[in-house]
Design a protein around this motif. Structure first.
Motif, PDB file in Angstrom:
ATOM      1  N   PRO A 184     -12.726   5.741  55.380  1.00  0.00           N
ATOM      2  CA  PRO A 184     -13.870   6.094  56.215  1.00  0.00           C
ATOM      3  C   PRO A 184     -14.885   4.963  56.242  1.00  0.00           C
ATOM      4  N   GLU A 185     -15.652   4.919  57.288  1.00  0.00           N
ATOM      5  CA  GLU A 185     -16.708   3.921  57.418  1.00  0.00           C
ATOM      6  C   GLU A 185     -17.652   3.986  56.222  1.00  0.00           C
ATOM      7  N   GLY A 186     -17.984   2.820  55.672  1.00  0.00           N
ATOM      8  CA  GLY A 186     -18.872   2.756  54.530  1.00  0.00           C
ATOM      9  C   GLY A 186     -18.164   2.766  53.188  1.00  0.00           C
ATOM     10  N   ALA A 187     -16.893   3.079  53.166  1.00  0.00           N
ATOM     11  CA  ALA A 187     -16.122   3.127  51.916  1.00  0.00           C
ATOM     12  C   ALA A 187     -15.644   1.727  51.532  1.00  0.00           C
ATOM     13  N   ILE A 188     -15.044   1.645  50.346  1.00  0.00           N
ATOM     14  CA  ILE A 188     -14.438   0.395  49.889  1.00  0.00           C
ATOM     15  C   ILE A 188     -12.953   0.416  50.228  1.00  0.00           C
ATOM     16  N   ALA A 189     -12.501  -0.636  50.891  1.00  0.00           N
ATOM     17  CA  ALA A 189     -11.066  -0.787  51.167  1.00  0.00           C
ATOM     18  C   ALA A 189     -10.486  -1.750  50.142  1.00  0.00           C
ATOM     19  N   SER A 190      -9.366  -1.384  49.571  1.00  0.00           N
ATOM     20  CA  SER A 190      -8.715  -2.208  48.549  1.00  0.00           C
ATOM     21  C   SER A 190      -7.327  -2.593  49.014  1.00  0.00           C
ATOM     22  N   ILE A 194     -13.033  -4.814  50.340  1.00  0.00           N
ATOM     23  CA  ILE A 194     -14.005  -4.855  51.429  1.00  0.00           C
ATOM     24  C   ILE A 194     -14.984  -3.718  51.203  1.00  0.00           C
ATOM     25  N   ARG A 195     -16.222  -4.090  50.901  1.00  0.00           N
ATOM     26  CA  ARG A 195     -17.253  -3.073  50.674  1.00  0.00           C
ATOM     27  C   ARG A 195     -17.901  -2.675  51.976  1.00  0.00           C
ATOM     28  N   ASP A 196     -18.444  -1.462  52.011  1.00  0.00           N
ATOM     29  CA  ASP A 196     -19.154  -0.970  53.199  1.00  0.00           C
ATOM     30  C   ASP A 196     -18.288  -1.234  54.443  1.00  0.00           C
ATOM     31  N   SER A 197     -17.079  -0.745  54.417  1.00  0.00           N
ATOM     32  CA  SER A 197     -16.131  -1.002  55.500  1.00  0.00           C
ATOM     33  C   SER A 197     -16.694  -0.575  56.851  1.00  0.00           C
ATOM     34  N   GLN A 198     -16.446  -1.395  57.858  1.00  0.00           N
ATOM     35  CA  GLN A 198     -16.907  -1.153  59.212  1.00  0.00           C
ATOM     36  C   GLN A 198     -15.703  -1.014  60.148  1.00  0.00           C
ATOM     37  N   PRO A 199     -15.885  -0.281  61.248  1.00  0.00           N
ATOM     38  CA  PRO A 199     -14.764  -0.183  62.206  1.00  0.00           C
ATOM     39  C   PRO A 199     -14.248  -1.544  62.656  1.00  0.00           C
ATOM     40  N   SER A 200     -15.135  -2.536  62.688  1.00  0.00           N
ATOM     41  CA  SER A 200     -14.723  -3.878  63.094  1.00  0.00           C
ATOM     42  C   SER A 200     -13.824  -4.549  62.060  1.00  0.00           C
ATOM     43  N   ASP A 201     -13.708  -3.958  60.871  1.00  0.00           N
ATOM     44  CA  ASP A 201     -12.791  -4.479  59.853  1.00  0.00           C
ATOM     45  C   ASP A 201     -11.354  -4.023  60.093  1.00  0.00           C
ATOM     46  N   SER A 202     -11.162  -3.121  61.021  1.00  0.00           N
ATOM     47  CA  SER A 202      -9.817  -2.627  61.321  1.00  0.00           C
ATOM     48  C   SER A 202      -8.959  -3.776  61.847  1.00  0.00           C
ATOM     49  N   ALA A 203      -7.917  -4.094  61.102  1.00  0.00           N
ATOM     50  CA  ALA A 203      -7.066  -5.251  61.415  1.00  0.00           C
ATOM     51  C   ALA A 203      -5.912  -5.251  60.427  1.00  0.00           C
ATOM     52  N   THR A 204      -5.033  -6.223  60.561  1.00  0.00           N
ATOM     53  CA  THR A 204      -3.995  -6.459  59.550  1.00  0.00           C
ATOM     54  C   THR A 204      -4.454  -7.593  58.653  1.00  0.00           C
ATOM     55  N   TYR A 205      -4.330  -7.383  57.350  1.00  0.00           N
ATOM     56  CA  TYR A 205      -4.760  -8.367  56.369  1.00  0.00           C
ATOM     57  C   TYR A 205      -3.527  -8.999  55.723  1.00  0.00           C
ATOM     58  N   LEU A 206      -3.462 -10.311  55.830  1.00  0.00           N
ATOM     59  CA  LEU A 206      -2.310 -11.070  55.353  1.00  0.00           C
ATOM     60  C   LEU A 206      -2.667 -11.824  54.083  1.00  0.00           C
ATOM     61  N   GLY A 227       2.571 -12.824  53.222  1.00  0.00           N
ATOM     62  CA  GLY A 227       3.136 -11.493  53.080  1.00  0.00           C
ATOM     63  C   GLY A 227       3.291 -10.870  54.458  1.00  0.00           C
ATOM     64  N   THR A 228       3.811  -9.653  54.476  1.00  0.00           N
ATOM     65  CA  THR A 228       4.032  -8.968  55.753  1.00  0.00           C
ATOM     66  C   THR A 228       2.754  -8.353  56.310  1.00  0.00           C
ATOM     67  N   GLY A 229       1.709  -8.291  55.479  1.00  0.00           N
ATOM     68  CA  GLY A 229       0.437  -7.779  55.966  1.00  0.00           C
ATOM     69  C   GLY A 229       0.250  -6.302  55.704  1.00  0.00           C
ATOM     70  N   THR A 230      -1.010  -5.919  55.518  1.00  0.00           N
ATOM     71  CA  THR A 230      -1.396  -4.513  55.372  1.00  0.00           C
ATOM     72  C   THR A 230      -2.304  -4.142  56.529  1.00  0.00           C
ATOM     73  N   SER A 231      -1.939  -3.095  57.242  1.00  0.00           N
ATOM     74  CA  SER A 231      -2.757  -2.625  58.363  1.00  0.00           C
ATOM     75  C   SER A 231      -3.874  -1.722  57.849  1.00  0.00           C
ATOM     76  N   LEU A 232      -5.105  -2.069  58.180  1.00  0.00           N
ATOM     77  CA  LEU A 232      -6.280  -1.295  57.758  1.00  0.00           C
ATOM     78  C   LEU A 232      -6.951  -0.676  58.971  1.00  0.00           C
ATOM     79  N   THR A 233      -7.249   0.605  58.862  1.00  0.00           N
ATOM     80  CA  THR A 233      -8.027   1.293  59.885  1.00  0.00           C
ATOM     81  C   THR A 233      -9.261   1.881  59.227  1.00  0.00           C
ATOM     82  N   VAL A 234     -10.449   1.556  59.752  1.00  0.00           N
ATOM     83  CA  VAL A 234     -11.704   2.122  59.260  1.00  0.00           C
ATOM     84  C   VAL A 234     -12.134   3.179  60.261  1.00  0.00           C
ATOM     85  N   ILE A 235     -12.248   4.395  59.767  1.00  0.00           N
ATOM     86  CA  ILE A 235     -12.521   5.537  60.639  1.00  0.00           C
ATOM     87  C   ILE A 235     -14.022   5.781  60.728  1.00  0.00           C
ATOM     88  N   PRO A 236     -14.585   5.756  61.951  1.00  0.00           N
ATOM     89  CA  PRO A 236     -16.043   5.969  62.078  1.00  0.00           C
ATOM     90  C   PRO A 236     -16.451   7.356  61.626  1.00  0.00           C
TER      91      PRO A 236
END
Lengths: 110, 115
Positions: free
Chosen positions: A14-20, A76-88, A101-110
């Protein structure tokens, strides 16, 4: 065994959470580690580089490296919808070869 | 600073036809990389140049792929003949020197579709 392994996800937070985001690598002598972000249909762009054990912080991003465990992560702290992407995750091995690596797909939900 | 420039952005060809991609790296960057990226996968290195020398081409399918970097600046990647499985995005990247501690800067890529 792949040189660099990542959980492909998708990871949703969710938006505002920490993504790991996590990454492991096989060459124990690897020295350079990078995190790239790739938006859909775009090319990768560098977010962070880390070379020493420990944490490295840049704004909302923190890279963590543990060479003994052959593990590198990105927080990624305080995750934003604009952070939604694949992280390599990318690693330079002792043979001076470079692997993504093959990448991790991240979706930040508003 | 101008970024890495690639052309064309898109290319559609029939199988067995030849195709070429062009890359102009960032000025002063000695190291140039060509990658192939399939959907849902990370980029896979095809070839790395240090100046004019190809120092890592172990993953380049040499029966149909070729590359050159004349004068250590621009580079061209060629496929002849193209196969259906070659459909992918071809990325070019450059860095000041080798990959040990130099982050890479990527171009926008060429999306190749084989009919």
């Amino acid at each position: 065994q792949k040189e660099v392994e990542q959980n492909s996800g998708p990871l949703s937070v969710p938006e505002g959470a920490i993504a790991s985001l996590n990454c492991t690598y096989s060459d124990r002598g690897s020295q350079s580690f990078f995190w790239y972000r790739q938006y859909s249909g775009k090319s990768p762009e560098l977010i962070m580089s880390i070379y020493s054990n420990g944490d490295k912080e840049d704004g909302r991003f923190t890279a963590q490296l543990n060479k003994a465990s052959q593990y590198v992560s990105l927080l990624i702290r305080d995750s934003q919808p604009s952070d939604s992407a694949t992280y390599l995750c990318a690693v330079t091995t002792t043979g001076n070869q470079f692997y993504f690596g093959t990448g991790t797909s991240l979706t930040v939900i508003p | 600073e101008a970024g890495v420039v690639q052309s064309p952005r898109y290319k559609i060809i029939e199988k067995k036809q030849p195709v070429a991609f062009w890359c102009n790296p960032i000025s002063g960057h000695n190291t140039l990389y060509w990658y192939l990226q399939n959907l849902g996968q990370g980029p896979e290195l095809l070839i790395r140049y240090e100046n004019e020398e190809a120092v890592d081409d172990s993953q380049l399918p040499k029966d149909r792929f070729s590359a050159e970097r004349l004068k250590g600046v621009d580079s061209t990647l060629k496929i002849q003949p193209a196969e259906l499985g070659d459909s992918a995005v071809y990325l070019c990247a450059s860095s000041p020197s080798g990959p040990s501690n130099q982050p890479q800067h990527f171009g926008d890529g060429t999306r190749l579709s084989i009919l």
